[in-house]
Design an enzyme around this catalytic site. Structure first.
Site, PDB file in Angstrom:
ATOM      1  N   SER A  36     -12.312 -21.804  40.000  1.00 62.80           N
ATOM      2  CA  SER A  36     -11.169 -21.016  39.514  1.00 62.80           C
ATOM      3  C   SER A  36     -10.312 -20.452  40.648  1.00 62.80           C
ATOM      4  CB  SER A  36     -11.656 -19.897  38.586  1.00 62.80           C
ATOM      5  OG  SER A  36     -12.347 -20.440  37.482  1.00 62.80           O
ATOM      6  N   GLY A  67      -9.806 -27.356  40.828  1.00 69.78           N
ATOM      7  CA  GLY A  67      -9.788 -28.203  39.637  1.00 69.78           C
ATOM      8  C   GLY A  67      -8.542 -27.947  38.821  1.00 69.78           C
ATOM      9  N   GLY A  68      -8.656 -27.072  37.836  1.00 71.62           N
ATOM     10  CA  GLY A  68      -7.568 -26.830  36.879  1.00 71.62           C
ATOM     11  C   GLY A  68      -6.213 -26.588  37.520  1.00 71.62           C
ATOM     12  N   GLU A 127     -20.326 -31.270  37.606  1.00 68.32           N
ATOM     13  CA  GLU A 127     -20.166 -32.000  36.335  1.00 68.32           C
ATOM     14  C   GLU A 127     -20.940 -33.306  36.370  1.00 68.32           C
ATOM     15  OE1 GLU A 127     -15.908 -31.890  36.266  1.00 68.32           O
ATOM     16  OE2 GLU A 127     -15.957 -29.740  35.823  1.00 68.32           O
ATOM     17  N   ASN A 153      -8.871 -31.704  42.668  1.00 65.96           N
ATOM     18  CA  ASN A 153      -9.659 -32.660  41.887  1.00 65.96           C
ATOM     19  C   ASN A 153      -9.029 -32.764  40.499  1.00 65.96           C
ATOM     20  OD1 ASN A 153     -11.583 -34.001  40.388  1.00 65.96           O
ATOM     21  ND2 ASN A 153     -13.214 -32.490  40.693  1.00 65.96           N
ATOM     22  N   TRP A 154      -8.375 -33.896  40.248  1.00 64.46           N
ATOM     23  CA  TRP A 154      -7.640 -34.049  38.982  1.00 64.46           C
ATOM     24  C   TRP A 154      -8.564 -34.391  37.814  1.00 64.46           C
ATOM     25  CZ3 TRP A 154      -2.701 -37.322  40.693  1.00 64.46           C
ATOM     26  CH2 TRP A 154      -2.000 -36.573  41.647  1.00 64.46           C
ATOM     27  N   LYS A 155      -9.817 -34.635  38.102  1.00 66.46           N
ATOM     28  CA  LYS A 155     -10.821 -34.940  37.068  1.00 66.46           C
ATOM     29  C   LYS A 155     -10.315 -36.024  36.110  1.00 66.46           C
ATOM     30  CE  LYS A 155     -12.851 -30.415  37.559  1.00 66.46           C
ATOM     31  NZ  LYS A 155     -13.557 -29.315  36.948  1.00 66.46           N
ATOM     32  N   GLU A 211     -19.589 -24.562  45.110  1.00 66.15           N
ATOM     33  CA  GLU A 211     -18.986 -24.359  43.798  1.00 66.15           C
ATOM     34  C   GLU A 211     -20.020 -23.759  42.847  1.00 66.15           C
ATOM     35  OE1 GLU A 211     -15.326 -27.007  43.281  1.00 66.15           O
ATOM     36  OE2 GLU A 211     -17.033 -28.115  42.546  1.00 66.15           O
ATOM     37  N   HIS A 233     -20.518 -33.360  42.503  1.00 69.78           N
ATOM     38  CA  HIS A 233     -19.845 -32.315  41.714  1.00 69.78           C
ATOM     39  C   HIS A 233     -20.785 -31.883  40.588  1.00 69.78           C
ATOM     40  CE1 HIS A 233     -16.994 -30.307  39.075  1.00 69.78           C
ATOM     41  NE2 HIS A 233     -16.189 -30.216  40.118  1.00 69.78           N
ATOM     42  N   GLY A 263     -13.909 -23.866  36.101  1.00 71.12           N
ATOM     43  CA  GLY A 263     -13.167 -24.036  34.851  1.00 71.12           C
ATOM     44  C   GLY A 263     -13.346 -22.884  33.880  1.00 71.12           C
TER      45      GLY A 263
HETATM   46  C1  PEP Z   1     -13.683 -28.079  40.342  1.00 68.29           C
HETATM   47  O1  PEP Z   1     -13.367 -28.909  39.547  1.00 68.29           O
HETATM   48  O2  PEP Z   1     -14.354 -28.423  41.306  1.00 68.29           O
HETATM   49  C2  PEP Z   1     -13.232 -26.713  40.145  1.00 68.29           C
HETATM   50  C3  PEP Z   1     -13.529 -25.831  41.057  1.00 68.29           C
HETATM   51  O3  PEP Z   1     -12.529 -26.451  38.998  1.00 68.29           O
HETATM   52  P1  PEP Z   1     -11.682 -25.132  38.671  1.00 68.29           P
HETATM   53  O4  PEP Z   1     -10.790 -24.881  39.862  1.00 68.29           O
HETATM   54  O5  PEP Z   1     -10.904 -25.487  37.437  1.00 68.29           O
HETATM   55  O6  PEP Z   1     -12.637 -24.018  38.440  1.00 68.29           O
END
Ligand code: PEP
Length: 249
Positions: free
Chosen positions: A212, A233-234, A96, A9-11, A166, A94, A172
């Site tokens: 993460s 994500g990251g 967020e 997920n490039w957000k 999640e 998600h 993050g």
């Molecule tokens: C996400 O954006 O769904 C996520 C799990 O982010 P990260 O891997 O950065 O924790």
């Protein structure tokens, strides 16, 4: 041997040229990857990344979607537009979006049903905050998000749904749930789904873990019996971080 579903997920990262560059290198690096891999760029980069990914096994996902087919919804992107580009999956619910943009279970459910109606596979995210976990509400929160998010989805349609667990406190933050903690929640998700759809469906559904995930923890997470993939994500923003996750074995 089990296969896994690894999604990036490039957000709200990457310009069009940066997205093309990342997708191009990933296409080469992951050409022989045995897992199902998906990238979800920003809306602005979906069309160009679709071009780059032509001929590759990497799937194209969107990070969100409007809850109506079309109409007066300023700023929204419709399922028809996503389909037109070649998007095959959409991340919905998600944390967020739930927390920063106040998306309700009802709204998320409308999006899930709409995506399924148009043949786009939803990745339905569920997860508890640290406060909810500490207050002993984990099961109530996850159970509600599943029941409400999947309202009206029948057993046949469920085959096209992926669940992503999640924990909000692990997104993050660099804090990963231990593989044991994550597996226990995934098992609970299967229990809820078994009650709704029967045991066979609850065993067959793909449940990703997100929070993460990195090259150095992915193998331990994937080794757990109830974890079928990762929503990243990251670490999905750099080839050197994402490719080793997708190629973890
Ligand atoms: C996400 O954006 O769904 C996520 C799990 O982010 P990260 O891997 O950065 O924790």
């Amino acid at each position: 041997m089990r296969s896994y579903y690894i999604a990036g997920n490039w957000k709200m990262h990457k310009t069009i040229s940066e997205s093309i560059a990342l997708a191009t290198v990933l296409k080469g690096k992951l050409a022989a990857c045995g897992e199902k891999v998906l990238v979800a760029p920003a809306f602005t980069a979906l069309a160009v990344v679709a071009e780059v990914l032509k001929g590759s096994k990497i799937h194209l996902g969107a990070q969100n979607m409007g809850c109506e087919e079309q109409g007066a919804h300023t700023g929204e992107v419709s399922v028809l537009m996503l389909k037109d580009i070649g998007v095959t999956a959409v991340i919905l619910g998600h944390s967020e979006r739930r927390h920063s943009y106040l998306e309700s279970d009802d709204l998320i459910n409308r999006k899930v049903l709409l995506a399924l109606k148009h043949g786009i596979e939803p990745i339905l995210c569920v997860g508890e905050t640290l406060e909810e976990r500490d207050a002993g509400k984990l099961e109530v929160v996850i159970g509600t998000q599943l029941r409400e998010g999947l309202k009206g989805v029948d057993g046949a349609a469920l085959r096209n749904v992926t669940i992503a667990y999640e924990p909000v406190w692990a997104i993050g933050t660099g804090k990963t749930a231990t593989p044991e903690d994550a597996d226990a929640v995934h098992a609970y998700i299967r229990t809820v789904l078994s009650g709704l759809y029967g045991e066979a469906a609850s065993k067959a559904i793909c449940i990703q873990y997100g929070g993460s995930v990195k090259a150095d923890n992915v193998a331990a997470l994937m080794a757990k019996p109830n974890i079928d993939g990762a929503l990243v994500g990251g670490a999905s923003l750099k080839v050197d971080a994402f490719a080793p996750i997708a190629l973890f074995r």
